[in-house]
Write an enzyme that holds these catalytic residues in place. Structure first.
Site, PDB file in Angstrom:
ATOM      1  N   ASN A  56       0.789  -1.240   0.000  1.00 40.81           N
ATOM      2  CA  ASN A  56       0.000   0.000   0.000  1.00 40.81           C
ATOM      3  C   ASN A  56       0.819   1.287   0.000  1.00 40.81           C
ATOM      4  OD1 ASN A  56       0.970  -0.210   2.560  1.00 40.81           O
ATOM      5  ND2 ASN A  56      -0.970   0.198   3.597  1.00 40.81           N
ATOM      6  N   ASP A 110       3.981  -5.816   4.318  1.00 42.51           N
ATOM      7  CA  ASP A 110       2.732  -6.178   4.991  1.00 42.51           C
ATOM      8  C   ASP A 110       2.225  -7.542   4.519  1.00 42.51           C
ATOM      9  OD1 ASP A 110       1.565  -5.533   2.415  1.00 42.51           O
ATOM     10  OD2 ASP A 110       1.728  -3.420   3.011  1.00 42.51           O
ATOM     11  N   ASP A 120       6.408 -16.783  14.565  1.00 42.88           N
ATOM     12  CA  ASP A 120       7.407 -16.489  15.572  1.00 42.88           C
ATOM     13  C   ASP A 120       6.682 -16.398  16.912  1.00 42.88           C
ATOM     14  OD1 ASP A 120       9.968 -15.575  16.623  1.00 42.88           O
ATOM     15  OD2 ASP A 120      10.349 -14.845  14.590  1.00 42.88           O
ATOM     16  N   ASP A 175      11.383 -17.614  19.867  1.00 43.94           N
ATOM     17  CA  ASP A 175      12.390 -16.591  20.095  1.00 43.94           C
ATOM     18  C   ASP A 175      13.108 -16.808  21.434  1.00 43.94           C
ATOM     19  OD1 ASP A 175      13.328 -13.936  19.036  1.00 43.94           O
ATOM     20  OD2 ASP A 175      12.679 -13.287  21.016  1.00 43.94           O
ATOM     21  N   GLU A 182      14.919 -20.944  19.055  1.00 48.41           N
ATOM     22  CA  GLU A 182      16.134 -20.140  18.943  1.00 48.41           C
ATOM     23  C   GLU A 182      16.824 -20.252  20.293  1.00 48.41           C
ATOM     24  OE1 GLU A 182      17.736 -15.640  18.053  1.00 48.41           O
ATOM     25  OE2 GLU A 182      16.068 -16.022  19.404  1.00 48.41           O
ATOM     26  N   HIS A 227      17.395 -12.695  10.018  1.00 49.74           N
ATOM     27  CA  HIS A 227      17.219 -11.245  10.225  1.00 49.74           C
ATOM     28  C   HIS A 227      18.165 -10.668  11.282  1.00 49.74           C
ATOM     29  CE1 HIS A 227      15.167 -13.140  13.473  1.00 49.74           C
ATOM     30  NE2 HIS A 227      14.966 -11.975  14.061  1.00 49.74           N
ATOM     31  N   ASP A 228      18.913 -11.513  11.981  1.00 51.44           N
ATOM     32  CA  ASP A 228      19.844 -11.038  13.006  1.00 51.44           C
ATOM     33  C   ASP A 228      21.294 -11.147  12.555  1.00 51.44           C
ATOM     34  OD1 ASP A 228      17.779 -10.615  14.863  1.00 51.44           O
ATOM     35  OD2 ASP A 228      17.916 -12.673  15.622  1.00 51.44           O
TER      36      ASP A 228
END
Ligand code: GLC
Ligand code: CA
Length: 559
Positions: A25, A31, A100, A201, A257, A333-334
């Protein structure tokens, strides 16, 4: 087959970091509708499961890893209706979705915490970990994982709460049975909605050492909390309870994790009897252990060394055999981008190197994870100023080490960020060579990597030799050949400074894999002349007894 078969052992998992995947958007933030629109792309790649980084309601101090409502979708990402539709579309394509689960801590804006801090006798007080200060200071010297003290004084009651991460991420008190009830109810609610599992996590951190002792001071400022929060006294008990009360009731997969996990601990978390989780992520190969020196705290900029990396990987392959299932990943992503960190992202070698790393990883035993963009060989970003950084981990480390304590120069810190900062992996997914790489029609929340003109999915899909089609083939091979999933692991050439080689065995069949980690020709004699069939390679032609720069090859001898 010695190993018990399971769908999650045969699956390849693709991680989506929703904020950076696709914006539908134009607000510059990825999103759920963006994800939905790209499901056919993932279907073409051939993956089985999506792991969605958190999509729950969150004030975004840590991009969704700080949750203020576990049963609502983050406003920027969409609605529960969008979620249900995306899940249904994924299922239609045969793709499962794993959520997650962030339950070591909540956001400080979660209703439980808002209540908890109101008074010492609030019914929610014991949902979190509150302690009195010591001599006008924090209860102990622990440093949070995001710099600064792990304790925050709350003026209302004059007590401190524990936050292993940012001060907007107060740690839940898992010793309180009500907390466990709440978490297990919430998990059941999502399972009943039809999701296919959880990535948990920092789940190894939910049980704390009740003595809360000072930690060893390693960076001259704060103490190390890890020994007192990782693999704590009750963690296995809590996970077994979770397994009995929730996990065992559904056909789902779980991956924990597990910061600070050792092989012995992993054998408990992911035990073959299935009393806890299906598998865990360990950190040894992505941490500084695999590299040379660190500069400060967890920060450094040296590349991993093959000898160290291989010793870690081989040890995990061998020791989990028959006892626990493993996971395989090079980035997420880390972490920095795999090709930049472990390989070579110079345009001359990027494609070969990305394919070599993929071969090395995907032919091993365990469930492989692909992080968005890895399948087209996306690379690290280049940080020239702290103003380019979005991640609180970077911003806080810079403040602590450069601004407040002047322990290293800004230049040195940025060099570390260039090498290992989490933002490297969080730049927008590169879909095409149009404005903002096709990620958004607006302004992205974090800048696009300038190399998107060359590196993007449209270009990859148009090129039969692309990294994308190589991953597609690796995934297909894993689906077709049980030896890749279930074969035992045998290390080869353990002293070779340049080549990573190993075998897999199943029945009488042997799969041999050799990968050249360098940009030079290297001798390699693990292939018996003329026997076996080549399954995959990143070169069309081979040299007898040699590996070409970044060459990877896998050969199957059927028994
Ligand atoms: C995990 C997440 C990371 C997050 C942290 C705190 O390590 O992967 O992104 O910042 O936990 O939730
Ligand atoms: Ca958006």
């Amino acid at each position: 087959m010695a190993e018990q078969r399971a769908w999650w052992k045969e699956a390849v998992i693709y991680q989506i970091y929703p904020r950076s995947f696709a914006d539908s958007n134009g607000d510059g933030i990825g999103d759920l509708r963006g994800i939905e629109a790209h499901l056919p792309y993932l279907h073409t790649l051939g993956i089985d499961v999506i792991w969605l980084s958190p999509v729950y309601q969150s004030p975004n101090d840590d991009n969704g890893y700080d949750i203020s409502d576990y049963r609502a979708i983050m406003t920027e990402f969409g609605t529960l209706e969008d979620f249900d539709r995306m899940l249904a579309k994924a299922h239609e394509l045969g793709i499962r979705i794993v959520m997650d689960l962030v339950v070591n801590h909540t956001s400080d804006e979660h209703a439980w915490f808002i209540e908890s801090k109101k008074s010492k006798d609030n019914p929610y007080r014991d949902y979190y970990i509150w302690k009195d200060g010591k001599d006008g200071k924090a209860p102990n010297n622990w440093q949070s994982c995001f710099s600064g003290s792990a304790w925050q004084l709350d003026e209302t009651t004059g007590m401190y709460y524990l936050h292993c991460f940012s001060k907007k991420q107060p740690d839940l008190n898992w010793e309180n049975p009500k907390v466990r009830d709440e978490v297990f109810d919430m998990m059941t609610w999502w399972c009943e909605r039809g999701i296919d599992g959880f990535r948990m996590d920092v789940i190894s951190m939910i049980s704390k050492d009740p003595r809360f002792p000072d930690g060893e001071v390693t960076d001259g400022i704060y103490g190390d909390l890890n020994p007192y929060v990782c693999n704590g006294p009750h963690v296995h008990e809590y996970l077994q309870e979770m397994n009995r009360r929730v996990l065992s009731k559904f056909d789902i997969m779980t991956v924990g994790e597990a910061a600070g996990v050792t092989i012995d601990e992993a054998k408990k978390y992911a035990n073959a009897q299935g009393s806890e989780l299906n598998m865990v992520f360990h950190f040894e190969h992505v941490g500084m252990e695999a590299c040379g020196r660190t500069i400060i705290g967890k920060w450094g900029y040296e590349h991993p060394q093959l000898s160290k990396f291989r010793a870690i990987m081989n040890k995990w392959q061998l020791e989990l055999e028959g006892k626990a299932w493993g996971s395989l990943y090079l980035d997420n992503h880390d972490q920095p981008r795999a090709v930049s960190h472990f390989g070579c992202d110079d345009p001359k070698w990027r494609v070969r190197s990305a394919k070599m790393l993929a071969t090395m990883l995907h032919m091993m035993k365990g469930t492989p994870y692909i992080y968005q963009g890895e399948e087209i060989g996306m690379t690290n970003m280049h940080f020239t100023s702290i103003n380019d950084c979005r991640d609180l981990e970077e911003i806080n480390a810079y403040r602590q080490y450069v601004t407040e304590h002047q322990m290293i120069s800004a230049q040195e810190m940025l060099k570390c960020f260039d090498a290992v900062a989490r933002d490297n992996a969080r730049t927008p997914m590169q879909w095409d060579d149009g404005p903002q790489a096709g990620f958004t029609s607006g302004t992205p929340w974090i800048p696009v990597n300038p190399n998107y003109k060359e590196i993007n999915t449209r270009a990859a899909l148009a090129d039969p030799d692309s990294v994308f089609y190589y991953y597609q083939k690796l995934i297909r091979l894993r689906h077709e050949l049980p030896i890749i999933v279930y074969g035992t692991f045998e290390p080869l050439l353990e002293e070779d400074p340049n080549v990573y080689a190993y075998r897999r065995h199943l029945g009488g069949s042997i799969l041999t894999v050799a990968c050249n980690w360098t940009d030079q020709m290297q001798p390699c004699d693990v292939f018996a002349e003329g026997t076996g069939k080549e399954l995959i390679s990143n070169y069309d032609t081979h040299r007898e007894g040699m590996l070409q720069p970044y060459e990877a090859i896998a050969v199957l001898q059927e028994g």
